[in-house]
Design a protein around this motif. Sequence first.
Motif: not given
Length: 281
Positions: A181-192
């Motif tokens: 398994a792994a910890m997945l990090w998704l960070a929303r881009r402030p400027r798409p």
Amino acid sequence: MFGQSRGRSAPPALGQHFLRRGALAASLVQQTSVTRQDLVLEIGAGEGALTRPLAARAGRVLAVEVDARFAAVLREQFAADPRVEVVEADFLRLALPSEPYKVAGNVPFARTAEIVRRLTEAWLPPEDAYLVVQLEAAQRIAGAPVAAESLASLRLKPWWHIELARRLGRRDFEPPPDVDAAMLWLARRPRPLVDPEAAPLYRDFIAAGFGRRGQTVRASLGGAFTHRQLARLAHDLRFRLDARPSELSFDQWLGLFRAFALLAAPRARQAVHGATARLPR
């Protein structure tokens, strides 16, 4: 669920595996960007091993748990802590917060795709999401540099920065899964990197670009560009026309899409339109 098993072996329905050590859950929380100003939505709170370190770090925690037995344990455990609200519900049917929030959770492996889709396509997506998932799923969603780009990674990257934040072994869980398994990090881009109004066209373009399994970029994008346009783009973006779609980087795919949006004739746009809907389910 994302919590300590305390010697209890739950059936791994939907791919659920409990984190074995509370210290590990606390260490994972320390890796997050959660601060006292944050509202955190925890997916699958279990018996609260992750909830406690989250509550110590966040302003508020919405501890979501579908199992009535664990929800009762959580209510008793955090009855005196006003920072923690226990929500007995299926996350996929839960109304998401209408204010800025972050997400943490050890999600059922079998529902990873549904949960990621729910979060990333929400009217108000989270600022950050930290999800413990099957390693293979994490690699597919993260794409480069930890793995080849995939349809899943490319569909997200204009709006999300994605990293495989930490690998986890099978012995970190109870019952131990058959996979890492792994910890997945998704960070929303402030400027798409792609405007919201162009999102449907981008997703259709990527779906068309991946085409059938085994196709080359030349074959999969033959309907989107003329031969001359595609040859020029291959030169400018430095990729081989006989490469597989997964061999191109996200930046190369983004460059291809921007050229398509600028140059494509109506017939080419029609060829790409609806490609997402035609993907195998």
